[in-house]
Write a protein that holds these residues in place. Structure first.
Motif, mmCIF file in Angstrom:
data_model
loop_
_atom_site.group_PDB
_atom_site.id
_atom_site.type_symbol
_atom_site.label_atom_id
_atom_site.label_comp_id
_atom_site.label_asym_id
_atom_site.label_seq_id
_atom_site.Cartn_x
_atom_site.Cartn_y
_atom_site.Cartn_z
ATOM 1 N N VAL A 91 0.922 -1.077 -0.045
ATOM 2 C CA VAL A 91 -0.138 -0.045 0.018
ATOM 3 C C VAL A 91 0.899 1.313 0.089
ATOM 4 O O VAL A 91 1.542 1.592 1.184
ATOM 5 C CB VAL A 91 -0.896 -0.089 1.109
ATOM 6 N N ILE A 92 0.826 1.951 -1.250
ATOM 7 C CA ILE A 92 1.794 3.022 -1.204
ATOM 8 C C ILE A 92 1.201 4.598 -1.031
ATOM 9 O O ILE A 92 2.037 5.310 -0.565
ATOM 10 C CB ILE A 92 2.470 3.066 -2.555
ATOM 11 N N ALA A 93 0.086 4.618 -0.886
ATOM 12 C CA ALA A 93 -0.732 5.910 -0.454
ATOM 13 C C ALA A 93 -2.408 5.553 -0.184
ATOM 14 O O ALA A 93 -2.817 4.472 -0.738
ATOM 15 C CB ALA A 93 -1.101 6.675 -1.835
ATOM 16 N N VAL A 94 -2.728 6.403 0.840
ATOM 17 C CA VAL A 94 -4.194 6.117 1.066
ATOM 18 C C VAL A 94 -4.977 7.560 0.799
ATOM 19 O O VAL A 94 -4.412 8.457 1.260
ATOM 20 C CB VAL A 94 -4.429 5.810 2.622
ATOM 21 N N LEU A 95 -5.954 7.643 0.101
ATOM 22 C CA LEU A 95 -6.565 8.659 -0.112
ATOM 23 C C LEU A 95 -7.924 8.912 -0.061
ATOM 24 O O LEU A 95 -8.493 7.818 -0.106
ATOM 25 C CB LEU A 95 -6.392 8.881 -1.989
ATOM 26 N N PRO A 96 -8.288 9.856 0.381
ATOM 27 C CA PRO A 96 -9.711 9.974 0.731
ATOM 28 C C PRO A 96 -10.640 9.491 -0.587
ATOM 29 O O PRO A 96 -10.292 10.079 -1.694
ATOM 30 C CB PRO A 96 -10.059 11.531 1.106
ATOM 31 N N PHE A 97 -11.948 9.150 -0.358
ATOM 32 C CA PHE A 97 -12.797 8.803 -1.249
ATOM 33 C C PHE A 97 -13.654 10.022 -1.498
ATOM 34 O O PHE A 97 -14.656 10.554 -0.518
ATOM 35 C CB PHE A 97 -13.713 7.714 -0.921
ATOM 36 N N ASN A 104 -21.794 11.952 -5.640
ATOM 37 C CA ASN A 104 -21.055 11.410 -6.807
ATOM 38 C C ASN A 104 -19.476 11.276 -6.477
ATOM 39 O O ASN A 104 -18.968 12.316 -5.904
ATOM 40 C CB ASN A 104 -21.288 11.806 -8.159
ATOM 41 N N TYR A 105 -18.703 10.349 -6.927
ATOM 42 C CA TYR A 105 -17.366 10.277 -6.663
ATOM 43 C C TYR A 105 -16.654 11.345 -7.604
ATOM 44 O O TYR A 105 -16.877 11.516 -8.734
ATOM 45 C CB TYR A 105 -16.834 8.907 -6.949
ATOM 46 N N VAL A 106 -15.798 12.134 -6.943
ATOM 47 C CA VAL A 106 -14.850 13.045 -7.685
ATOM 48 C C VAL A 106 -13.279 12.325 -7.487
ATOM 49 O O VAL A 106 -12.942 12.083 -6.499
ATOM 50 C CB VAL A 106 -14.989 14.330 -6.848
ATOM 51 N N LYS A 107 -12.806 12.254 -8.881
ATOM 52 C CA LYS A 107 -11.590 11.601 -8.934
ATOM 53 C C LYS A 107 -10.367 12.628 -8.064
ATOM 54 O O LYS A 107 -10.499 13.747 -8.210
ATOM 55 C CB LYS A 107 -11.027 11.764 -10.278
ATOM 56 N N ASN A 108 -9.744 11.846 -7.347
ATOM 57 C CA ASN A 108 -8.765 12.644 -6.492
ATOM 58 C C ASN A 108 -7.716 13.285 -7.281
ATOM 59 O O ASN A 108 -7.180 12.524 -8.499
ATOM 60 C CB ASN A 108 -8.047 11.409 -5.447
ATOM 61 N N GLN A 109 -7.125 14.411 -7.194
ATOM 62 C CA GLN A 109 -6.306 15.147 -7.772
ATOM 63 C C GLN A 109 -5.012 14.375 -8.032
ATOM 64 O O GLN A 109 -4.374 14.603 -9.078
ATOM 65 C CB GLN A 109 -5.979 16.581 -7.023
ATOM 66 N N GLU A 110 -4.563 13.503 -7.012
ATOM 67 C CA GLU A 110 -3.482 12.740 -7.439
ATOM 68 C C GLU A 110 -3.674 11.658 -8.379
ATOM 69 O O GLU A 110 -2.459 11.247 -8.864
ATOM 70 C CB GLU A 110 -3.231 11.994 -5.951
#
Length: 117
Positions: A91-97, A104-110
């Motif tokens: 697991v190299i990163a944990v991002l918020p959903f 509706n899901y918004v794609k993470n900036q990363e």
């Protein structure tokens, strides 16, 4: 890199373990994941979840378990399924959903540089 979505509270329980996924494997036979390109297609499955969710970014090359790309729905898209425990050092990163005001899901900036398919 592949993604796995889970409740933030579940991640808090699992993040200090060397590996996890027994519950997923017992329930589904594998741990369902998605490529970044296809995640927007599975994100609606999580729309009505009230709890905070996170996206685990997993480096497939660091996984000790087998990853199979499978088209379970015969839709022409192959999703990664992990057949074994996920070792946390993969697991190299944990991002918020992230969600918009309609849930509706918004794609993470990363992940924005990766085109949806």
């Amino acid at each position: 890199m592949i993604l796995h979505c889970m409740k933030g509270t579940t991640w808090e329980e699992r993040k200090h373990k060397p590996a996890w996924g027994n519950r997923n494997i017992r329930a589904h036979g594998c741990i369902h994941c998605s490529t970044i390109e296809y995640f927007w297609r599975v994100a609606p499955n999580f729309k009505d979840m009230e709890e905070e969710l996170v996206l685990l970014c997993i480096d497939e090359n660091k996984l000790k378990a087998e990853v199979r790309y499978e088209d379970e729905d015969n839709c022409g898209r192959f999703y990664p399924h992990v057949y074994g425990l996920i070792n946390n050092d993969a697991v190299i990163a944990v991002l918020p959903f992230t969600k918009d005001e309609h849930g509706n899901y918004v794609k993470n900036q990363e992940l924005a540089h990766i085109e949806d398919k």
